[in-house]
Scaffold this motif. Sequence first.
Motif, PDB file in Angstrom:
ATOM      1  N   ILE A 177      90.184  73.521 -31.216  1.00 42.85           N
ATOM      2  CA  ILE A 177      89.644  72.152 -31.328  1.00 42.85           C
ATOM      3  C   ILE A 177      88.726  71.653 -30.089  1.00 42.85           C
ATOM      4  O   ILE A 177      87.854  71.343 -29.989  1.00 42.85           O
ATOM      5  CB  ILE A 177      90.585  71.141 -31.704  1.00 42.85           C
ATOM      6  CG1 ILE A 177      91.148  71.075 -33.005  1.00 42.85           C
ATOM      7  CG2 ILE A 177      90.034  69.657 -31.509  1.00 42.85           C
ATOM      8  CD1 ILE A 177      92.342  70.093 -33.335  1.00 42.85           C
ATOM      9  N   LEU A 178      89.499  72.310 -28.824  1.00 42.04           N
ATOM     10  CA  LEU A 178      88.860  71.932 -27.588  1.00 42.04           C
ATOM     11  C   LEU A 178      87.734  72.853 -27.419  1.00 42.04           C
ATOM     12  O   LEU A 178      86.733  72.493 -26.834  1.00 42.04           O
ATOM     13  CB  LEU A 178      89.975  72.393 -26.483  1.00 42.04           C
ATOM     14  CG  LEU A 178      91.234  71.380 -26.178  1.00 42.04           C
ATOM     15  CD1 LEU A 178      92.174  71.819 -25.284  1.00 42.04           C
ATOM     16  CD2 LEU A 178      90.813  70.069 -26.004  1.00 42.04           C
ATOM     17  N   ASN A 179      87.983  74.174 -27.743  1.00 37.10           N
ATOM     18  CA  ASN A 179      86.870  74.913 -27.548  1.00 37.10           C
ATOM     19  C   ASN A 179      85.584  74.810 -28.503  1.00 37.10           C
ATOM     20  O   ASN A 179      84.301  75.159 -28.120  1.00 37.10           O
ATOM     21  CB  ASN A 179      87.059  76.642 -27.847  1.00 37.10           C
ATOM     22  CG  ASN A 179      88.410  76.917 -26.682  1.00 37.10           C
ATOM     23  OD1 ASN A 179      88.301  76.463 -25.828  1.00 37.10           O
ATOM     24  ND2 ASN A 179      88.883  78.006 -27.281  1.00 37.10           N
ATOM     25  N   THR A 180      85.800  74.182 -29.517  1.00 37.52           N
ATOM     26  CA  THR A 180      84.453  73.986 -30.307  1.00 37.52           C
ATOM     27  C   THR A 180      84.104  72.515 -30.460  1.00 37.52           C
ATOM     28  O   THR A 180      83.247  71.902 -31.255  1.00 37.52           O
ATOM     29  CB  THR A 180      84.907  74.062 -31.873  1.00 37.52           C
ATOM     30  OG1 THR A 180      86.009  73.294 -32.130  1.00 37.52           O
ATOM     31  CG2 THR A 180      85.382  75.660 -32.413  1.00 37.52           C
ATOM     32  N   PHE A 181      84.374  71.906 -29.500  1.00 38.52           N
ATOM     33  CA  PHE A 181      83.559  70.410 -29.163  1.00 38.52           C
ATOM     34  C   PHE A 181      82.309  70.448 -29.013  1.00 38.52           C
ATOM     35  O   PHE A 181      81.553  69.250 -29.135  1.00 38.52           O
ATOM     36  CB  PHE A 181      84.571  69.730 -28.098  1.00 38.52           C
ATOM     37  CG  PHE A 181      84.007  68.132 -27.679  1.00 38.52           C
ATOM     38  CD1 PHE A 181      84.464  67.266 -28.592  1.00 38.52           C
ATOM     39  CD2 PHE A 181      83.032  67.933 -26.880  1.00 38.52           C
ATOM     40  CE1 PHE A 181      84.061  66.002 -28.396  1.00 38.52           C
ATOM     41  CE2 PHE A 181      82.407  66.653 -26.733  1.00 38.52           C
ATOM     42  CZ  PHE A 181      82.913  65.709 -27.374  1.00 38.52           C
ATOM     43  N   GLY A 233      84.588  65.058 -24.487  1.00 33.18           N
ATOM     44  CA  GLY A 233      85.614  66.276 -24.660  1.00 33.18           C
ATOM     45  C   GLY A 233      85.895  66.646 -23.272  1.00 33.18           C
ATOM     46  O   GLY A 233      86.997  67.368 -23.205  1.00 33.18           O
ATOM     47  N   SER A 234      85.244  66.426 -21.983  1.00 34.02           N
ATOM     48  CA  SER A 234      85.774  66.722 -20.952  1.00 34.02           C
ATOM     49  C   SER A 234      87.065  65.968 -20.739  1.00 34.02           C
ATOM     50  O   SER A 234      88.134  66.468 -19.827  1.00 34.02           O
ATOM     51  CB  SER A 234      84.805  66.476 -19.765  1.00 34.02           C
ATOM     52  OG  SER A 234      83.456  67.198 -19.802  1.00 34.02           O
ATOM     53  N   SER A 267      93.610  71.202 -14.269  1.00 31.79           N
ATOM     54  CA  SER A 267      92.924  70.438 -14.791  1.00 31.79           C
ATOM     55  C   SER A 267      91.476  70.025 -14.063  1.00 31.79           C
ATOM     56  O   SER A 267      90.435  69.684 -14.541  1.00 31.79           O
ATOM     57  CB  SER A 267      93.819  69.144 -15.042  1.00 31.79           C
ATOM     58  OG  SER A 267      94.273  68.381 -13.821  1.00 31.79           O
ATOM     59  N   LEU A 268      91.721  69.577 -12.465  1.00 28.42           N
ATOM     60  CA  LEU A 268      90.454  69.308 -11.817  1.00 28.42           C
ATOM     61  C   LEU A 268      89.399  70.239 -12.023  1.00 28.42           C
ATOM     62  O   LEU A 268      88.289  70.023 -12.380  1.00 28.42           O
ATOM     63  CB  LEU A 268      91.024  68.951 -10.455  1.00 28.42           C
ATOM     64  CG  LEU A 268      89.657  68.396  -9.511  1.00 28.42           C
ATOM     65  CD1 LEU A 268      89.132  67.523  -9.922  1.00 28.42           C
ATOM     66  CD2 LEU A 268      90.454  68.509  -7.947  1.00 28.42           C
ATOM     67  N   PRO A 269      89.577  71.571 -11.637  1.00 27.62           N
ATOM     68  CA  PRO A 269      88.611  72.542 -11.619  1.00 27.62           C
ATOM     69  C   PRO A 269      88.065  73.028 -13.033  1.00 27.62           C
ATOM     70  O   PRO A 269      86.612  73.052 -13.008  1.00 27.62           O
ATOM     71  CB  PRO A 269      89.201  73.806 -10.959  1.00 27.62           C
ATOM     72  CG  PRO A 269      90.574  73.584 -11.300  1.00 27.62           C
ATOM     73  CD  PRO A 269      90.851  72.056 -11.055  1.00 27.62           C
ATOM     74  N   ILE A 270      88.728  72.918 -14.005  1.00 23.32           N
ATOM     75  CA  ILE A 270      88.053  73.133 -15.139  1.00 23.32           C
ATOM     76  C   ILE A 270      87.426  71.857 -15.892  1.00 23.32           C
ATOM     77  O   ILE A 270      86.413  72.234 -16.500  1.00 23.32           O
ATOM     78  CB  ILE A 270      89.119  73.590 -16.257  1.00 23.32           C
ATOM     79  CG1 ILE A 270      90.192  72.427 -16.564  1.00 23.32           C
ATOM     80  CG2 ILE A 270      89.897  74.701 -15.699  1.00 23.32           C
ATOM     81  CD1 ILE A 270      90.952  72.754 -17.742  1.00 23.32           C
ATOM     82  N   THR A 271      87.658  70.714 -15.024  1.00 22.96           N
ATOM     83  CA  THR A 271      86.922  69.497 -15.411  1.00 22.96           C
ATOM     84  C   THR A 271      85.761  69.398 -14.851  1.00 22.96           C
ATOM     85  O   THR A 271      84.571  68.907 -15.544  1.00 22.96           O
ATOM     86  CB  THR A 271      87.793  68.227 -15.262  1.00 22.96           C
ATOM     87  OG1 THR A 271      89.110  68.435 -16.280  1.00 22.96           O
ATOM     88  CG2 THR A 271      87.196  67.051 -15.962  1.00 22.96           C
TER      89      THR A 271
END
Length: 466
Positions: free
Chosen positions: A64-68, A94-95, A403-407
């Motif tokens: 679900i996250l990857n297909t946003f 999504g972010s 969570s910070l770097p991937i956002t």
Amino acid sequence: MSKLNEKGDEFSITAVKSSSEAHGARVPTPGNAVLTEEFVPPDGGWGWVVCIASLLTNGIVFSILNTFGIIYVYLVKEYATDNPTISFKTSWVGSVCTGVTFLMSISASICSDRIGIRPTAFFGAALGVIGLISSAFVTRLELLYLTYGLFLGIGGGFIYSLSLVILGHYFKKHLGIVNGIVTFGSSLSTIILSIVLPIVLDSLGIKYVFLILGGLYCLLLLCSLTWKPLFHGDTNFPVSSTEINMEDAVSCCSCTKKYLNLKIFKTRGYLIWFFGFSTGLFGYFVPFIHLVKHTQDRFPDANAFILITCMQSTSGLGRIIFGEMADLECVNRIYMQQTAFVVMGVVTACIPFSASFKGLIAISLILGICDGIVVCLLGPIVVDLVGLKNTSHGIGFILGGISLPITVGPPIAGDAYPSEATDPTTDISKGLLYDRLHTYEIAFVAAGVAPVVGAIMMCLIPRVKQ
């Protein structure tokens, strides 16, 4: 209750009978057997049911996250207005969900130590269901920040991190391959959902897609019930409200020490790995999100979306193959993860210099393998560095830390969710680097530096016994 003793580099779980009897507690054991002096994970039995449940959890949460990016296109159409920033506002839905998912892993570790793994995971699954179903009835884009971003993000964070923690209760000898199998679920489910989702969106619309995804999330309610813990976490933290000292609770610092196992950061190896891994993630997801848009710019006649399938396919295979290799005594898991980071960084930096679409296919295949290695080793490395007793907090802290770097990493490089329907001449909010340079070349080179720096930092980790 259980207590973890450290004997050199060996970790074992020993029953503290006097403490258990004093509190009237009973230590959960496989099959309700009598607890022996040293706890050894069963490496099988009910553990395989737990493994399948964790596989489904990883698959549903991350697909679900990857297909946003696919849902993003339809959300922009659904809420299309004259507002020139509608694309930017929609991409942050999504972010927020992704960032909150990882950030809440810290809270999940605290709750699991206090009220148990199953109740915490069940709560996360229920909140995710509420978030998805309520998103179907939202009429304003801003409300999706609450329903899809916060509710689904918090729910996903609570159940995802515990799907990795519970594996350490049932596996030791086969921990690497089991983590590979579990994380393989996200790759497989992402491929399937990326094919099915556009068809369902065209046929039924965004409202019914949210309802269907909510129904899919209901499966996680059942999965969470299979996660029977075989030992408790750190007994230095209160497990019931009656154990809380109210005088200490007055102090914010005292409360923090009670609920956050900050002692694990005194472990030099974990501290270095925490910062090295988090540093590597600043550029980690940039190629996964922006490679399609870069390919459309460079090779407009090519089917750029096939690159995503290539990455997910080799990522899934990498998780299985290298997860099995990680269980070998002659293999150092940290060295393996370092190597994957270095290769990923170098290959990412080479993306702008590929002169053909076939070259980008080869790069995608390599990136997928490296991704599989990094992901499947996360849980086993935490166990190696901090021990079984501290696994929930170890995984919670590292997921919260990234969570910070991937956002912020992907939005800095460019538009968070580029799509085939986006006109590059009119698209706004391309991101800091793309907007100023009108090319992804600098973004990919900079993204390649971060994983290499992270791998170099890991060289300072002391050697540990797996």
